[in-house]
Design an enzyme around this catalytic site. Structure first.
Site, PDB file in Angstrom:
ATOM      1  N   GLY A  63      -0.557   3.294   6.943  1.00  0.00           N
ATOM      2  CA  GLY A  63      -1.381   3.871   5.897  1.00  0.00           C
ATOM      3  C   GLY A  63      -2.853   3.900   6.218  1.00  0.00           C
ATOM      4  O   GLY A  63      -3.533   4.914   5.983  1.00  0.00           O
TER       5      GLY A  63
ATOM      6  N   ASP B 259     -10.033   2.726   1.982  1.00  0.00           N
ATOM      7  CA  ASP B 259     -10.074   2.182   3.347  1.00  0.00           C
ATOM      8  C   ASP B 259     -10.924   3.018   4.309  1.00  0.00           C
ATOM      9  O   ASP B 259     -11.762   2.476   5.029  1.00  0.00           O
ATOM     10  CB  ASP B 259      -8.664   2.040   3.921  1.00  0.00           C
ATOM     11  CG  ASP B 259      -7.908   0.852   3.356  1.00  0.00           C
ATOM     12  OD1 ASP B 259      -8.555  -0.166   3.033  1.00  0.00           O
ATOM     13  OD2 ASP B 259      -6.683   0.933   3.232  1.00  0.00           O
TER      14      ASP B 259
ATOM     15  N   LYS C  47       0.798  -1.222   0.000  1.00  0.00           N
ATOM     16  CA  LYS C  47       0.000   0.000   0.000  1.00  0.00           C
ATOM     17  C   LYS C  47       0.836   1.281   0.000  1.00  0.00           C
ATOM     18  O   LYS C  47       0.460   2.280  -0.624  1.00  0.00           O
ATOM     19  CB  LYS C  47      -0.935   0.030   1.213  1.00  0.00           C
ATOM     20  CG  LYS C  47      -2.085  -0.956   1.142  1.00  0.00           C
ATOM     21  CD  LYS C  47      -2.980  -0.774   2.354  1.00  0.00           C
ATOM     22  CE  LYS C  47      -4.177  -1.705   2.312  1.00  0.00           C
ATOM     23  NZ  LYS C  47      -5.100  -1.464   3.441  1.00  0.00           N
TER      24      LYS C  47
END
Length: 265
Positions: free
Chosen positions: A114, A87, A47
């Site tokens: 992240g 997300d 990511k």
């Protein structure tokens, strides 16, 4: 869940798992372009690295340094390959579904990677009253808290180490685990000692495998309201779908049913 929604909507596509070596991520993205894949999700450990190989990333991905969705600009396959993160949308939609409205809440986010950066940014955008980053590293926790304070100068953003959680235990409304602690194959672990859990706050865990993490089991036993990661997975997936197929809406009900079916097998 993606294959289920493709079938439901009559889309000629298939969602498959691919596992390049971390050292070959750049080659994997070259392959993505050459094969003209429609889109992709990106997970740990890629990511925070994949953005380097793309033609551009969204504002939230620039802030977080994290990308979980690859898509073609304006849906034009073979054009500019872009990245964003869905997300935080998964987490926020699921909290709302469980009756937890963010505006005015005091939130503690466990982790500083992240996912934590993205969810923190999104929550501050939604009007939470204050935020504490709970980190293993004082330096990394301070770096994230400072970045968020710069982006949201009117908000109270602090940082502590995991061992200091007791200092804020009575001043938190929601605790959200944004680490991978408790995920298979380490489902016996929890990021927070059970002695630190209090029925006065809700506990949310973005880990979705297993369905109920050790943190959630212990939080439930402590009298906390708990929210698992399965529905978050669905909502962030639905958002990714809409980047891959501009103008189409994901069938969230079908996606949830597919996730529930797999979990029950």
């Amino acid at each position: 869940m993606h294959n289920a929604v493709f079938e439901k909507l009559g889309i000629n596509a298939a969602y498959v798992p691919l596992s390049p070596e971390p050292s070959e991520l750049g080659l994997a993205i070259q392959g993505f372009r050459a094969m003209k894949f429609l889109g992709a999700n990106v997970t740990i450990p890629f990511k925070e690295k994949v953005g380097t190989f793309l033609d551009g990333v969204s504002e939230i991905s620039r802030f977080t340094g994290s990308v979980n969705t690859l898509y073609w600009e304006n849906g034009i396959v073979g054009g500019r390959l872009l990245g964003t993160t869905t997300d935080p949308y998964g987490a926020l939609c699921d909290l709302e579904e469980h009756g937890i409205h963010l505006k005015g809440l005091r939130v503690a986010i466990l982790g500083n990677g992240g996912a934590a950066r993205a969810i923190a940014f999104a929550m501050l955008s939604e009007g939470i009253a204050g935020l504490t980053i709970v980190a293993r590293s004082k330096e990394r926790g301070a770096e994230l808290a400072d970045a968020l304070s710069s982006a949201f100068p009117q908000k109270a953003v602090g940082h502590i180490l995991f061992g200091e959680f007791g200092k804020i235990r009575e001043d938190v409304d929601l605790v959200l685990n944004a680490t991978s602690v408790g995920m298979v194959p380490n489902e016996g672990l929890s990021p927070l000692a059970k002695e630190m859990l209090s029925p006065r706050f809700a506990v949310c865990d973005i880990v979705y495998n297993p369905k109920e993490t050790r943190l959630l089991r212990e939080a439930k036993a402590a009298g906390c309201k708990t929210i698992g990661g399965s529905a978050m997975l669905v909502y962030q997936g639905a958002k990714s779908f809409e980047f891959w197929f501009p103008g189409k809406k994901a069938d969230v009900k079908t996606m949830k049913a597919a996730v529930d079916f797999v979990e029950e097998m």
